[in-house]
Scaffold this motif. Structure first.
Motif, PDB file in Angstrom:
ATOM      1  N   TYR A 231       4.590  -7.403   2.054  1.00  0.00           N
ATOM      2  CA  TYR A 231       5.073  -6.247   2.787  1.00  0.00           C
ATOM      3  C   TYR A 231       5.746  -5.859   4.912  1.00  0.00           C
ATOM      4  CZ  TYR A 231       7.135  -1.353   2.277  1.00  0.00           C
ATOM      5  OH  TYR A 231       7.857  -0.660   1.821  1.00  0.00           O
TER       6      TYR A 231
ATOM      7  N   GLU B 181       7.062   5.222  -7.849  1.00  0.00           N
ATOM      8  CA  GLU B 181       6.561   6.704  -8.063  1.00  0.00           C
ATOM      9  C   GLU B 181       5.635   6.890  -7.417  1.00  0.00           C
ATOM     10  OE1 GLU B 181       8.449   8.119 -11.454  1.00  0.00           O
ATOM     11  OE2 GLU B 181      10.501   7.354 -11.378  1.00  0.00           O
TER      12      GLU B 181
ATOM     13  N   THR C  42       4.477   6.370  -4.162  1.00  0.00           N
ATOM     14  CA  THR C  42       5.129   7.103  -2.588  1.00  0.00           C
ATOM     15  C   THR C  42       4.965   8.562  -2.549  1.00  0.00           C
ATOM     16  OG1 THR C  42       7.090   6.672  -4.525  1.00  0.00           O
ATOM     17  CG2 THR C  42       7.279   4.642  -2.719  1.00  0.00           C
TER      18      THR C  42
ATOM     19  N   ARG D 168       4.870   0.213   7.961  1.00  0.00           N
ATOM     20  CA  ARG D 168       6.251   0.127   7.564  1.00  0.00           C
ATOM     21  C   ARG D 168       6.524   1.171   6.484  1.00  0.00           C
ATOM     22  NH1 ARG D 168       8.446  -5.074   3.741  1.00  0.00           N
ATOM     23  NH2 ARG D 168      10.292  -3.324   2.465  1.00  0.00           N
ATOM     24  N   PRO D 169       7.435   1.577   7.300  1.00  0.00           N
ATOM     25  CA  PRO D 169       7.633   2.954   5.464  1.00  0.00           C
ATOM     26  C   PRO D 169       7.713   2.201   3.928  1.00  0.00           C
ATOM     27  CG  PRO D 169       9.748   2.575   7.945  1.00  0.00           C
ATOM     28  CD  PRO D 169       8.405   1.101   7.743  1.00  0.00           C
ATOM     29  N   ILE D 170       6.688   3.529   3.209  1.00  0.00           N
ATOM     30  CA  ILE D 170       6.860   2.979   2.516  1.00  0.00           C
ATOM     31  C   ILE D 170       7.631   3.747   2.038  1.00  0.00           C
ATOM     32  CG2 ILE D 170       5.020   3.264  -0.107  1.00  0.00           C
ATOM     33  CD1 ILE D 170       3.181   3.702   2.530  1.00  0.00           C
ATOM     34  N   GLU D 171       8.690   3.458   1.060  1.00  0.00           N
ATOM     35  CA  GLU D 171       9.764   3.370   0.528  1.00  0.00           C
ATOM     36  C   GLU D 171       9.937   2.888  -1.384  1.00  0.00           C
ATOM     37  OE1 GLU D 171      12.976   3.253   3.901  1.00  0.00           O
ATOM     38  OE2 GLU D 171      12.477   1.419   3.395  1.00  0.00           O
ATOM     39  N   LEU D 172      10.707   3.495  -2.345  1.00  0.00           N
ATOM     40  CA  LEU D 172      10.468   3.437  -3.472  1.00  0.00           C
ATOM     41  C   LEU D 172      11.546   2.017  -4.312  1.00  0.00           C
ATOM     42  CD1 LEU D 172       9.671   4.687  -6.075  1.00  0.00           C
ATOM     43  CD2 LEU D 172      12.042   4.949  -6.834  1.00  0.00           C
TER      44      LEU D 172
END
Length: 351
Positions: free
Chosen positions: A267, A320, A323, A331-335
């Protein structure tokens, strides 16, 4: 590997074969006289055998340590420490016991001496992970750090090979994330790369021969380095995912780290080229994410969340939770991407 004694601030480390025989002398050095010995139920006999040389210094024992450090168990341990008028805690075992000792110390200010029997690494950190109402949270505070850690290689010789593998890869995950932590530094990066090199070379030799003293020494040395990394640098996505899966879904701690690490590295890979290169060097030139997964597979460790009993229907909820209040990550943690990551990890997909 030659035995050694290492003093750091604030922990003192004693390393070598038979090192646990120095337990009584170490309590005397610290001026401690009434020890409460901690372990899991499964390690009660072993812990009391190791603690037998404490003689009059043994005030009592508590053998209910449990995975993910549930607060209700800690509360009983705090009462037990008060009942026996303990002036210190001696934790003998793996991450569950070490976590219990830290949790009791956090609430009582009692000093701790730790005798690890696995490759947890958490004994070298001022970090406490504990679970309450189905959620695992972490606290970082200097008073959580044990005063002394005694690494006795002989105590690891009976650790089953498969537990050794998952425990060792759990430790390696601490070093991996230290290489790209927000507060990383050159010294910790050097230790992290060395830790990964040593552990990934030692674990296959332990699987081949569980009584290989040199391989056991190197693995314990590597775990010590990993613990220093974890205690000196922040955590990111990998640890957040594992805390979520362990604390909220009760998955086994070390095995979960073992499964998740390759997918967390994949990731983040585009944002951490230097860390990936360092891990590749440590592992003989292979891609780190694929290398960790291949190592787990080749050594018979679990490679999917499904194999650990995690339900596919729980992926959305786990994403859910992971996050919410997310740790810093390169790196941005996105759903949606996290849900995809967990889906791949649940199936055990190739990278």
């Amino acid at each position: 590997m030659q035995p050694f004694v290492y003093n750091s601030a604030p922990s003192r480390v004693i390393f070598g074969r038979g090192a646990s025989r120095s337990l009584a002398a170490e309590l005397d050095r610290l001026g401690l006289k009434r020890a409460l010995v901690l372990s899991t139920p499964q390690q009660e006999e072993q812990s009391l055998s190791i603690a037998s040389n404490l003689e009059w210094r043994l005030a009592g024992s508590f053998h209910e340590a449990a995975m993910h450090t549930p607060s209700e168990v800690t509360a009983v341990g705090v009462r037990r420490a008060s009942e026996v008028n303990a002036d210190c805690l001696v934790a003998i075992g793996g991450g569950s016991t070490i976590g219990l000792g830290k949790a009791i110390a956090w609430r009582t200010d009692l000093p701790q001496v730790v005798v690890p029997t696995t490759y947890a690494g958490s004994e070298m950190t001022p970090i406490l992970g504990q679970t309450e109402d189905g959620l695992k949270t972490t606290i970082r505070n200097p008073k959580i750090q044990p005063q002394t850690v005694i690494y006795d290689v002989d105590l690891t010789l009976t650790l089953p090979a498969q537990i050794s593998v998952t425990s060792g890869l759990n430790a390696a995950a601490h070093a991996a994330e230290a290489l790209y932590a927000r507060d990383r530094n050159p010294v910790i990066s050097l230790l992290a790369e060395e830790a990964i090199r040593v552990l990934t070379q030692a674990l296959p030799r332990i699987v081949d021969d569980e009584r290989n003293v040199e391989a056991r020494s190197e693995a314990l040395y590597g775990a010590w380095l990993c613990g220093i990394c974890l205690g000196s640098a922040g955590m990111a996505l990998h640890h957040k995912l594992c805390h979520t899966l362990g604390g909220s879904f009760n998955l086994p701690h070390a095995a979960t780290h073992c499964v998740v690490l390759p997918y967390a590295l994949d990731y983040n890979r585009t944002e951490i080229p230097e860390a990936m290169a360092a891990m590749s060097r440590a592992m003989g030139g292979v891609d780190a994410a694929r290398g960790f997964r291949a190592l787990a597979k080749n050594l018979g460790a679990p490679t999917s969340l499904q194999a650990l009993g995690f339900e596919e229907a729980d992926i959305a909820r786990a994403a859910e939770l992971a996050t919410e209040n997310a740790y810093w990550n390169p790196r941005p943690i996105e759903l949606a991407p996290i849900r995809t990551l967990l889906t791949h990890a649940w199936r055990g997909d190739d990278l």
